[in-house]
Design an enzyme around this catalytic site. Structure first.
Site, mmCIF file in Angstrom:
data_model
loop_
_atom_site.group_PDB
_atom_site.id
_atom_site.type_symbol
_atom_site.label_atom_id
_atom_site.label_comp_id
_atom_site.label_asym_id
_atom_site.label_seq_id
_atom_site.Cartn_x
_atom_site.Cartn_y
_atom_site.Cartn_z
ATOM 1 N N GLU A 1 -4.821 -6.692 2.611
ATOM 2 C CA GLU A 1 -3.616 -7.422 3.015
ATOM 3 C C GLU A 1 -3.663 -8.896 2.648
ATOM 4 O O GLU A 1 -2.631 -9.495 2.350
ATOM 5 C CB GLU A 1 -3.371 -7.263 4.510
ATOM 6 C CG GLU A 1 -2.698 -5.958 4.906
ATOM 7 C CD GLU A 1 -3.618 -4.759 4.877
ATOM 8 O OE1 GLU A 1 -4.842 -4.927 4.711
ATOM 9 O OE2 GLU A 1 -3.115 -3.621 5.022
ATOM 10 N N ASP B 1 1.333 -4.867 13.085
ATOM 11 C CA ASP B 1 0.028 -5.131 13.714
ATOM 12 C C ASP B 1 -0.960 -5.671 12.677
ATOM 13 O O ASP B 1 -1.861 -6.444 13.002
ATOM 14 C CB ASP B 1 -0.554 -3.846 14.305
ATOM 15 C CG ASP B 1 0.436 -3.072 15.151
ATOM 16 O OD1 ASP B 1 0.264 -3.043 16.374
ATOM 17 O OD2 ASP B 1 1.400 -2.514 14.572
ATOM 18 N N PHE B 2 -0.794 -5.229 11.416
ATOM 19 C CA PHE B 2 -1.746 -5.629 10.364
ATOM 20 C C PHE B 2 -1.506 -7.048 9.881
ATOM 21 O O PHE B 2 -2.305 -7.572 9.096
ATOM 22 C CB PHE B 2 -1.682 -4.677 9.172
ATOM 23 C CG PHE B 2 -1.758 -3.214 9.507
ATOM 24 C CD1 PHE B 2 -2.287 -2.766 10.706
ATOM 25 C CD2 PHE B 2 -1.294 -2.280 8.602
ATOM 26 C CE1 PHE B 2 -2.336 -1.419 11.009
ATOM 27 C CE2 PHE B 2 -1.343 -0.921 8.886
ATOM 28 C CZ PHE B 2 -1.867 -0.498 10.096
ATOM 29 N N GLU C 1 0.828 -1.201 0.000
ATOM 30 C CA GLU C 1 0.000 0.000 0.000
ATOM 31 C C GLU C 1 0.863 1.253 0.000
ATOM 32 O O GLU C 1 1.729 1.391 0.870
ATOM 33 C CB GLU C 1 -0.925 -0.009 1.221
ATOM 34 C CG GLU C 1 -1.934 -1.146 1.157
ATOM 35 C CD GLU C 1 -2.493 -1.535 2.514
ATOM 36 O OE1 GLU C 1 -2.340 -0.772 3.481
ATOM 37 O OE2 GLU C 1 -3.065 -2.644 2.612
ATOM 38 N N PHE D 1 2.258 -1.859 8.834
ATOM 39 C CA PHE D 1 2.535 -2.017 10.274
ATOM 40 C C PHE D 1 2.409 -3.510 10.597
ATOM 41 O O PHE D 1 1.474 -4.159 10.122
ATOM 42 C CB PHE D 1 1.514 -1.260 11.127
ATOM 43 C CG PHE D 1 1.656 0.238 11.121
ATOM 44 C CD1 PHE D 1 1.275 0.987 10.023
ATOM 45 C CD2 PHE D 1 2.143 0.916 12.237
ATOM 46 C CE1 PHE D 1 1.378 2.370 10.024
ATOM 47 C CE2 PHE D 1 2.250 2.301 12.249
ATOM 48 C CZ PHE D 1 1.872 3.025 11.133
ATOM 49 N N HIS E 1 -0.906 0.072 16.504
ATOM 50 C CA HIS E 1 0.130 0.454 15.529
ATOM 51 C C HIS E 1 1.520 0.454 16.141
ATOM 52 O O HIS E 1 2.397 1.167 15.674
ATOM 53 C CB HIS E 1 -0.156 1.848 14.961
ATOM 54 C CG HIS E 1 -1.271 1.902 13.976
ATOM 55 N ND1 HIS E 1 -2.580 1.747 14.338
ATOM 56 C CD2 HIS E 1 -1.269 2.075 12.624
ATOM 57 C CE1 HIS E 1 -3.348 1.865 13.259
ATOM 58 N NE2 HIS E 1 -2.585 2.055 12.213
HETATM 59 C C1 LIG Z 1 -5.662 -3.297 7.715
HETATM 60 C C2 LIG Z 1 -5.005 -1.968 7.561
HETATM 61 N N1 LIG Z 1 -4.251 -1.717 6.472
HETATM 62 C C3 LIG Z 1 -3.647 -0.536 6.293
HETATM 63 C C4 LIG Z 1 -3.783 0.461 7.229
HETATM 64 C C5 LIG Z 1 -3.049 1.784 7.060
HETATM 65 N N2 LIG Z 1 -3.996 2.846 6.710
HETATM 66 C C6 LIG Z 1 -4.483 3.686 7.643
HETATM 67 S S1 LIG Z 1 -5.583 4.771 6.991
HETATM 68 C C7 LIG Z 1 -5.411 4.100 5.457
HETATM 69 C C8 LIG Z 1 -6.182 4.654 4.313
HETATM 70 C C9 LIG Z 1 -7.644 4.483 4.528
HETATM 71 O O1 LIG Z 1 -8.312 5.099 3.477
HETATM 72 P P1 LIG Z 1 -9.865 5.335 3.580
HETATM 73 O O2 LIG Z 1 -10.551 4.065 3.965
HETATM 74 O O3 LIG Z 1 -10.310 5.970 2.311
HETATM 75 O O4 LIG Z 1 -10.070 6.324 4.810
HETATM 76 P P2 LIG Z 1 -9.552 7.832 4.932
HETATM 77 O O5 LIG Z 1 -8.197 7.758 5.586
HETATM 78 O O6 LIG Z 1 -9.508 8.438 3.553
HETATM 79 O O7 LIG Z 1 -10.548 8.512 5.821
HETATM 80 C C10 LIG Z 1 -4.512 3.043 5.464
HETATM 81 C C11 LIG Z 1 -4.130 2.257 4.268
HETATM 82 C C12 LIG Z 1 -4.583 0.195 8.371
HETATM 83 N N3 LIG Z 1 -4.743 1.107 9.343
HETATM 84 N N4 LIG Z 1 -5.180 -1.025 8.496
#
Ligand SMILES: Cc1ncc(C[n+]2csc(CCOP(=O)(O)OP(=O)(O)O)c2C)c(N)n1
Ligand SMILES: Cc1ncc(C[n+]2csc(CCOP(=O)(O)OP(=O)(O)O)c2C)c(N)n1
Ligand SMILES: [Mg+2]
Ligand SMILES: [Mg+2]
Lengths: 336, 325, 336, 325
Positions: B60, B85-86, B29, B83, B129
C-alpha cells in the site's frame, strides 16, 4: 554476500571534470556557510548538512537530463543545489525568509525547486522512495525517457517503504535509480549494529532481482560513471538500479549533534579521503592549473557570499501566507 | 436514466473520466484482471488496457507513493486501497506526504489524485475490515474527503474527484455496494462540497453520511408515523464542508442529530456538532445529539455488529426520546 | 537465485507419522465442513480456507513445544486447530455464537486460543510478523527457549512489515521462525506477476543474512523436519529462520472467490499431490493398516460432527458484550 | 522536592518503573547508547544494561510490533516513536493491532505497553516533525491517551502508564522538554484519567493540553489584568477522560474555551466541546469556542509557525473578545 563494483566512467573531458569540481565546491562552501549561520542563530530549526557527501550529489546530478527528477531527504541541500537551484533562495529558506525557495513554508528539511527537477526533500524516512517510483512510472507511461533519481541513507534500507518501492520498481521495470548514501550511521547509531547485512543496500539488491552496485561515494567520477550507466539502462526501459555509495559525513547528524559516538580516528581517516581535496589533486594530474582551481573556489565563495546577503536581507514571510497554498486554488478553505 | 448498483457506479464514474482524460490511470490490488475484490473496477482493463489499469503487489505504501509521484508529474491516478482499514499501513503517505507536499513546497507541485476505498461495516468482517474512518482523513489538512451514499452520487462525485486538482479520499460504503439507484445517462458530474437535503422536515435535522443515510431515511419514515417530521441531510462531502447548508438547516429546525458509523470519539459529527454549537448557539432548542457506534472496535458476530452500528431502530428511538424531552 | 532445500526430517516413528496424519485429516474435515456451513449460510461474514495447505500447519505445529507461540493470518483455522484448540469452539466462532473461541468478537479471520499458544489470527497483511518477532524477543529476554512461529503467504513478502520484521529478528538473533506458505496467488493475482524474484521468501533470505530454505509444503514430514531444525537453532540462540513452503490452495481465496483465474489443469495437477492422499499412501508403505487410517478418518469426522452440533446449538452472544473487554478491567469506559 | 526538566522527568519516570519491575524494557531509535534524540532516555542503558534498553533500526512497524508481541507474552515494554508524526508509518500496528487485539480475542490477551513520543511544534521543524496528533489516538477505541504538561506529571503519569494493563500513548510536548519544575522525591505516580485545575477562576473555563497549558496560564495572567478571571484546566488525559471535572467546571462557569495545538478539524476539543454541548447545554451562557491551529500543515519559518499555533496573545485576545460579547 558479494557486491559488484558499479561500471567505471568513460574517459572524461576536462570540461566535465571542471564542472564536477565546480559543483562540489559550491555545495561545500554553501554547507559550511549554512553551518556558520546556525552558529550565528540565523538558521532556524534544525538542519542536516551533506559535508563530505558532495561527490554523490554532484556526480549523480551532472549525469542527469534537465527534465530528470531528483527526490532527496532532509539532508537535501546538496541535491537541490546540484540541480541548479538558486543558492540565495535555498539559503533564504534556511533563514525562514519570504524569498526562500519555499517562501519559508518548508525549511531546511524540505528544500526543492520543481522548475529545476528537484522535486523536494522528504523528511520521513523511506516515504520518498515510492514517490520517486511513481514519477518513474509516469515517465514510462508517457514515454518521455525521463529518469527519477532517489537519494537516501543507509539507515533507510531497514524501513518498509524501501522494500515496497524497490519491489514495485523492479516488477514494473521503472526508470528509477535508487542511490543509497552509506555514511555509516543512522543518526547516532552505527548502521552495522542495526542491519542484518554488511552492505545495507547492495546486499539487498538481489532480493529485488537487481544487480548490486557499490560505488566510491567520495569519488565524483565514479559516481558520475555509475549514474550514466544506470540512467542509460533506465531510459532504455531496462528497469531500475540500486546503487550503494560509500561515504562519510564530516559533521554531526544534525545541528544538535556533536557526533561524540564516533571511534577515534574515524573522522580523520575519512577527511584524508575528502572528495574535494582528492579531486583537486586529480584535476591537477589531469593538467588543470592551480590558478583555475583557485578561480573555481573563488567563484563558489562569491556565489555563496551573495546568497548569504540575499538571505540575510530577505523579508520575513507575511503571517497571512500561513493559510495559502494548501489547495491548488491557492487557498486553504475547508468550508463555504 | 439507468438503474445502476453502487458498485457499478464506481466503475462507471472512473470509466467516464478515463474516456475523457488520457492522463487518468488506476492502480491497486486485484483491480485489473479480477475487476476488484468488490468488483468496482470491472471492465476497465478490457476497455482501457494494461497501460492504464495496473495490478499491484500487496504494497500500500508503494501504491499511494506511486500515485503521488505520478500525480506530481502530470498524471491523474486513481488508487484503490481495498479496505479503508488498510489506510493505516500507508497513513504516512496519505497524511504526511500527499496531504502536505503542496503546502511545504508552497505550491511548486500539485497532487491531483483520488484514493478510493471500501469503508464501513455490515459484512461481518470484524474489527480490521469494517471501520468507518472518514474522520481519520477529515482531521488531516490538505485532504479533500467525500463519502457518497447513492449510485448517482458515486458516479458524479467520482468524476468530480478525478477532475479535482487536489488529493481526494473517496470513501465507498461497502455495505451499499449491492444497492441500486437511478444514474443520469451521459456525462454526470456532482460537484464536491455540496451537502444534499434528501428529505425535508421541520421538526429536526438529521445529518448522516455514507451507509447511515439510507438508515436515517428509514428512521424518518418511522418517526413520521409517530408524528415527528425529520429533515435528512446527506453530508456527502466532509472537506470541503457545505457549512452553509448544514448551519442553516440547524438554525431552522433548532434540533440536530448526527448519525455516524465511526466509533464515538472525535468523529466527523464531533466537528460538525462543535461547529453548530459555535455558530448556531442561539438558534438551538436542545443539545446536538450524536448517534454513533460505541467507542469499541467492531465485533464480528452478526448480532454483535448489528448491536454496535447505529440501526434504524436506534436512530428512530433516540430521536423520538430526545424530541419528547 | 539458488535456494537450498531445508533439512530433511530424522527417521520418524510410526506414532509420529500417525499423529501428523491425524492432525491433517482433522483440519481437512473441519475446513470442508466449514465450507458446507457457508453454503447453508450458517457461517457469517467471510472465511479463508486452508484446504490443500494442511501439511504445513500440521508439520510445523507438531514440532512445537506446548509453550511455543503460533501467529497466523485470516487463513488461520488450520493453524489454530493444529495447536489443539477445541474444534467446537472454533466452529462456533465461525457461526458467530457465544460459545465461539472468541465469543463472536473476532470471527473467522481472528481465531486463536492463547491457552494453547495460538496467539491469534491477524487479518492485515504483514502486521503479525513484527508481533511474532516481539514474542520471540520476550522469550529471549526471559530465557525461556520458547519459539514464535509466524505463518503468512507469498503475497505478504511484498509489504513493508515483512522487511522490517525479518531484519529486526535477524539483527537481534530472535527465536522466531517465519513460514511463508507459497500457494502461488495473492488473492486473485499470480504472485509471479507482482514479485521481483521467483521465490518470494527464499530469494529474500540473504537480504536478512539468513539461509534460504525451501520445503515441499505438501509433504508433512518435510515440513515437520524443517520445523524441528529451525526450532532447534532458534532455541539454541542461533537466530531466526525464513522458510518457504511450496503449496496450493484447493479452493478460492475466500468464500466469495470461484477462482476462475486459474489456468486449466493447475488445480488438477496439485490435487494429484494432495498432502493427505499422498500421505495415506506413504503411511501404508510404512505399514500402517488401512483399517487404522480409516479409524483416524472416522475419528476426525466424529470430532467435526460434534463440533458442528456444538456450534449450531450455541447461543447467540448477548448484545451487551459489545462493550466488554476493550480494557483489561473487562469494560470499555472512556470517561468517568 | 527536586527541580527537573520535562526532559529528565521522562527518564526519571521510566527509571523508577524499571527499578520496580524487571519486566519493564525500553526500545527505540538511538535511545540506548545516545540517550535519545531528545535526551529523554539518558542513563537508562548504563543503569539497566543492554538486555533492557534496546537500540533499534529505523523500523517503526517492527518497533511497535515487537513491543506488542512482548507485551502479549509477559513484558511491559516502553517503545519510543521519536516524533509523533512518525506514528503514521506504524499506524496499522497502533490502531489496528495494539488497540484491537484484546477486544478481538475477547480478553484472551492483554497488551500492557507504552508508546512514548515527542509531539507538537515550536521548534521550526516544519510540517513533518511538528504535528500535534493526540486526536489521531483519541479516535481509536482501545487506546489510552495522555499528554502531560509539567515535569511532575511527566514522571508520575509515565509511571502510571507503565503500570497500566492497557496500551497507553504517551505524548511528550517537544516544546516543553527544556522547561523545569518541581518533582516530588521518592516514588511518584499520578493516576491516569484525572484532569487538573491548574488555575481557579470564575468567569470562564479554559481547557488546554500539553504545550498549550503554560500558554493558557500566561494568557490568564493577561486576562486577569483586564478583569477577566479565567479558570485553567489541564486536561492531561484524553482517554480515560475526566468528564466529571470538565463538565462541572463548564457548568459552573458557563463559558468554555479549548486551546488545541492540532489543526482545526476533529481535534480533541471538538469531542469535548460536543460533549459539553450535549451534557451542559442548559448551563452554557455562550458557545464553546475552540482556539486551534488553522486547518493547514505546519509551516517551518519561525514567524509563520508562531502565527499558526495558538499564541498567548491569540488565546488572550480571543477570550477577551468573546467574553465582551
Ligand atoms: C495490508 C493489506 N492489504 C491487502 C489486504 C487484502 N488481502 C487479504 S488476503 C490478501 C492476499 C494475501 O496473499 P498471500 O500473502 O499470498 O496469502 P494467502 O491469502 O495466499 O494465504 C490480500 C491482498 C489485507 N488484508 N491487508
Ligand atoms: C520514519 C522515520 N523514523 C525516524 C526518523 C528520524 N530520523 C531522521 S534522520 C534518521 C537517520 C537516517 O539515517 P540514514 O538513512 O542513514 O540517512 P543519513 O541521515 O545518514 O543521511 C532518523 C532515524 C524519521 N525522520 N523518519
Ligand atoms: Mg546514514
Ligand atoms: Mg498466497
Amino acid at each position: 554476500m558479494s557486491a559488484t563494483v558499479a561500471p567505471a566512467p568513460p574517459a572524461l573531458d576536462v570540461e566535465t571534470r571542471e564542472a564536477l569540481y565546480r559543483s562540489m565546491i559550491l555545495l561545500r562552501v554553501f554547507e559550511k556557510r549554512a553551518h556558520d549561520l546556525f552558529l550565528q542563530n540565523l538558521v532556524k530549526g534544525t538542519s542536516h548538512l551533506g559535508l563530505g557527501q558532495e561527490a554523490i550529489a554532484a556526480g549523480f546530478a551532472h549525469a542527469m537530463r534537465p527534465d530528470d527528477w531528483t527526490f532527496a531527504t532532509y539532508r537535501g541541500h546538496n541535491h537541490t543545489l546540484a540541480r541548479g537551484a538558486d543558492p540565495g533562495a535555498v539559503m533564504a529558506e534556511l533563514l525562514g525568509r519570504a524569498n526562500g525557495v519555499l517562501h519559508g513554508k518548508g525549511g531546511s528539511m524540505h528544500v526543492g525547486d520543481a522548475s529545476k527537477g528537484a522535486m523536494g526533500s522528504y523528511a520521513i524516512i523511506g516515504a520518498h522512495l515510492p514517490v520517486a517510483a511513481g514519477a518513474a512510472w509516469s515517465a514510462k507511461l508517457r514515454g518521455t525517457e525521463q529518469v527519477a533519481v532517489c537519494f537516501f541513507g543507509d539507515g533507510t534500507t531497514n524501513i518498509g517503504a524501501f522494500h515496497e518501492a524497490l519491489n514495485l520498481a523492479s516488477v514494473w521495470k521503472l526508470p528509477a535509480v535508487f542511490v543509497c548514501e552509506n555514511n555509516l550511521y543512522m543518526e547516532y547509531t552505527p548502521i552495522a549494529s542495526v542491519t542484518a547485512v554488511p552492505n545495507p543496500a547492495a546486499d539487498r539488491a538481489a532480493a529485488y532481482g537487481l544487480e548490486s552496485w557499490i560505488v566510491d561515494g567520495n569519488d565524483v567520477e565514479a559516481c558520475y560513471g555509475a549514474a550514466l550507466a544506470a540512467y542509460e539502462r533506465a531510459r532504455a526501459g531496462r528497469g531500475p538500479a540500486l546503487i550503494e555509495a560509500k561515504t562519510y559525513r564530516h559533521g554531526g547528524h544534525s545541528r544538535a549533534d556533536p557526533a561524540a559516538y564516533r571511534p577515534k580516528g574515524e573522522l580523520e581517516a575519512w577527511l584524508a579521503r575528502d572528495p574535494i581535496e582528492t579531486y583537486r589533486a586529480r584535476l591537477r594530474e589531469h593538467g588543470v592549473a592551480q590558478e583555475a582551481i583557485d578561480a573555481f573556489d573563488a567563484a563558489a565563495l562569491a556565489l555563496v557570499d551573495r546568497a548569504t546577503e540575499e538571505a540575510k536581507n530577505g523579508p520575513l514571510p507575511a503571517p497571512e501566507s500561513v493559510t495559502t497554498n494548501v489547495w491548488a486554488d491557492g487557498g486553504s478553505a475547508w468550508r463555504n | 436514466m439507468a438503474q445502476l448498483t453502487y458498485r457499478d457506479a464506481v466503475a462507471a464514474g472512473v470509466a467516464q473520466e478515463m474516456e475523457r482524460d488520457p492522463n487518468v490511470v488506476i492502480l491497486g490490488e486485484d483491480i485489473a484482471a479480477a475487476g476488484g475484490v468488490f468488483k468496482t473496477t470491472v471492465g476497465l482493463l478490457e476497455r482501457f488496457g494494461p497501460d492504464r489499469v495496473w495490478d499491484t503487489p500487496i504494497s500500500e505504501q508503494a501504491i499511494l507513493g506511486a500515485a503521488m509521484g505520478a500525480a506530481m508529474t502530470g498524471l491523474r491516478p486513481v488508487a484503490e486501497i481495498m479496505f479503508s482499514d488498510f489506510l493505516a499501513v500507508c497513513w504516512d503517505i496519505v497524511a504526511n506526504q500527499i496531504a502536505k507536499t503542496r503546502y511545504m513546497s508552497d505550491g511548486q507541485v500539485t497532487i491531483p489524485l483520488v484514493v478510493k476505498t471500501g469503508n464501513g461495516g455490515g459484512l461481518r468482517f470484524g474489527a480490521q475490515h469494517s471501520q468507518a474512518v472518514e474522520n481519520w482523513a477529515m482531521a488531516i489538512p490538505g485532504l479533500k474527503v467525500v463519502a457518497p451514499s447513492t449510485p448517482a452520487d458515486v458516479k458524479g462525485m467520482m468524476a468530480a474527484a478525478i477532475r479535482d486538482p487536489d488529493p481526494v479520499i473517496f470513501f465507498e460504503a461497502k455495505g451499499l455496494y449491492p444497492t441500486t439507484g437511478e444514474v443520469p445517462d451521459g456525462e454526470h458530474v456532482v460537484p464536491l462540497g455540496a451537502a444534499n437535503v434528501v428529505r425535508d422536515g421541520k421538526d429536526c435535522t438529521v445529518l448522516a453520511l455514507g451507509a447511515m443515510v439510507p438508515r436515517a431515511l428509514d428512521a424518518a419514515e418511522r418517526l413520521a408515523r409517530e408524528g415527528i417530521d425529520a429533515q435528512i441531510v446527506d453530508v456527502r462531502s466532509l472537506v470541503p464542508l457545505d457549512a452553509r447548508t448544514i448551519l442553516s438547516a440547524a438554525s431552522a429546525s433548532g434540533r440536530v442529530f448526527t448519525v455516524e458509523e465511526n466509533p464515538r470519539l472525535c468523529g466527523w459529527g464531533a466537528e460538525i456538532a462543535s461547529l453548530i454549537g459555535e455558530e448556531c448557539f442561539y438558534d438551538l432548542d436542545a443539545p446536538v445529539v450524536r448517534i454513533t457506534t460505541p467507542h469499541v472496535p467492531l465485533p464480528s458476530a452478526d448480532v454483535l455488529e448489528d448491536a454496535a452500528r447505529p440501526s434504524v431502530e436506534r436512530i428512530a428511538s433516540t430521536i423520538a426520546r430526545e424530541m419528547a424531552r
